[in-house]
Write an enzyme that holds these catalytic residues in place. Structure first.
Site, short mmCIF file in Angstrom:
data_model
loop_
_atom_site.label_atom_id
_atom_site.label_comp_id
_atom_site.label_asym_id
_atom_site.label_seq_id
_atom_site.Cartn_x
_atom_site.Cartn_y
_atom_site.Cartn_z
N ARG A 60 -41.00 -12.02 -54.52
CA ARG A 60 -41.45 -13.42 -54.44
C ARG A 60 -42.11 -13.78 -55.76
NH1 ARG A 60 -45.47 -15.85 -49.66
NH2 ARG A 60 -44.95 -18.05 -49.98
N THR A 65 -41.88 -9.08 -46.29
CA THR A 65 -42.60 -10.17 -45.67
C THR A 65 -42.44 -10.16 -44.16
OG1 THR A 65 -40.80 -11.77 -45.72
CG2 THR A 65 -42.12 -11.59 -47.73
N THR A 66 -43.34 -10.86 -43.49
CA THR A 66 -43.28 -10.95 -42.03
C THR A 66 -41.98 -11.58 -41.57
OG1 THR A 66 -45.69 -11.16 -41.97
CG2 THR A 66 -44.50 -11.80 -39.98
N TRP A 67 -41.49 -12.50 -42.34
CA TRP A 67 -40.24 -13.18 -42.01
C TRP A 67 -39.09 -12.17 -41.95
CZ3 TRP A 67 -37.36 -17.16 -45.60
CH2 TRP A 67 -36.43 -17.88 -44.85
N HIS A 82 -44.63 -0.68 -48.00
CA HIS A 82 -45.06 -1.31 -49.25
C HIS A 82 -45.14 -0.27 -50.35
CE1 HIS A 82 -45.93 -5.39 -47.93
NE2 HIS A 82 -46.54 -4.92 -46.87
N GLY A 90 -45.93 -20.24 -45.92
CA GLY A 90 -44.61 -19.68 -46.21
C GLY A 90 -43.78 -20.57 -47.10
#
Length: 288
Positions: A132, A48-50, A110, A254
């Site tokens: 997730r 994820t971007t986080w 990915h 998010g």
């Protein structure tokens, strides 16, 4: 959203692979996983971007300090801090020169774990894998795709069509349930949201950069908070030069359980059933 840049040597092979249309592009099935044409040559050669913000911040000694003048997140999108194996490095060159990158080198991908080369699996490199709840994953992916296709003048992809494709495992780098990595740090997005300090300490120890002070944990969490990242000027303008995807589209809510605002009970039950069957015995649960 169709990709056309790939080595000519693969053009004949594409005609022999199983193909399905996914949103506005074609996906090809290679060794049980689905790829866009631009990803396939890299996948064959070779969060994820986080998380893409958190890991570089942990690894950078300046990331724990109070001086924000040298914070790379102020000037660079998280994607730029962690180069992609399939979108950047291996897209057109199966043997890229990485000597210019200082150690330790940090990458993102990915590409399904089973498709990574043995040189990676058997090396001393550390792999962090984040998962997730598939329901939230689907909703996030659907919103992300429609953000892109609508800016290109196309109609949004209907949710029922996207959902059917997702349940059949036909989505980029799908199916989601065949990602079963070994010998790595496994993180759940829901756990990171519920216990960010505990999960951050766990991640830092795994990376060999344990925190010495509580203030360091707080600083990294603040610096990489989704709310801060979303509001930084660098993430509100511009686009990823490799994908043409606007930076602002990487940040939405998010939140955990956002699927409840988008999916019907019937869709929820169907995807929960698929998830339960595919992850049976894995120890993973997604009860949100």
């Amino acid at each position: 959203m169709e990709y056309s840049s790939f080595p000519s040597a693969f053009s004949t092979l594409f005609g022999e692979l199983l193909k399905e249309t996914w949103c506005c592009s074609d996906l090809y099935n290679w060794e049980g996983f689905w790829y866009a044409s631009s990803h396939l040559p890299a996948a064959m050669a070779a969060s994820t971007t986080w998380l893409k913000a958190i890991i570089p911040t942990i690894m950078n000694p300046m990331g724990r300090m109070n001086d924000d003048n040298n914070d790379p997140l102020l000037k660079r999108h998280p994607n730029e801090l962690m180069p992609s194996l399939e979108v950047q490095l291996f897209k057109e060159n199966p043997n890229p020169d990485l000597s210019y990158m200082p150690s330790p080198r940090i990458f993102r991908t990915h590409v399904p774990y089973p498709m990574l080369p043995e040189s990676v699996k058997n090396s001393a490199c550390k792999i962090v894998y984040i998962t997730r709840d598939p329901k939230d994953m689907f909703v996030s992916l659907w919103h992300c795709l429609n953000s892109l296709v609508t800016t290109q003048g196309n109609d949004p992809w209907p949710m029922d069509e996207a959902f059917d494709s997702f349940c059949r495992g036909v989505h980029v780098f799908g199916p989601f349930h065949d990602y079963r990595p070994e010998k790595i740090l496994f993180l759940r997005y829901e756990d990171m949201k519920k216990d960010p300090k505990g999960q951050l300490r766990r991640l830092a120890c795994f990376l060999g950069r344990p925190f010495e002070k509580e203030e360091e944990v707080d600083k990294v969490l603040w610096r990489c908070s989704l709310e801060r990242l979303k509001n930084l000027e660098v993430n509100q303008h511009g686009a990823d030069p490799w994908l043409g995807f606007e930076y602002k589209f990487y940040f939405r809510r998010g939140s955990v359980g956002d699927w409840k605002n988008n999916m019907s009970n019937e869709m929820k039950e169907k995807l929960d059933h698929i998830t339960a069957m595919e992850f049976e015995g894995s120890g993973l649960g997604f009860g949100h």
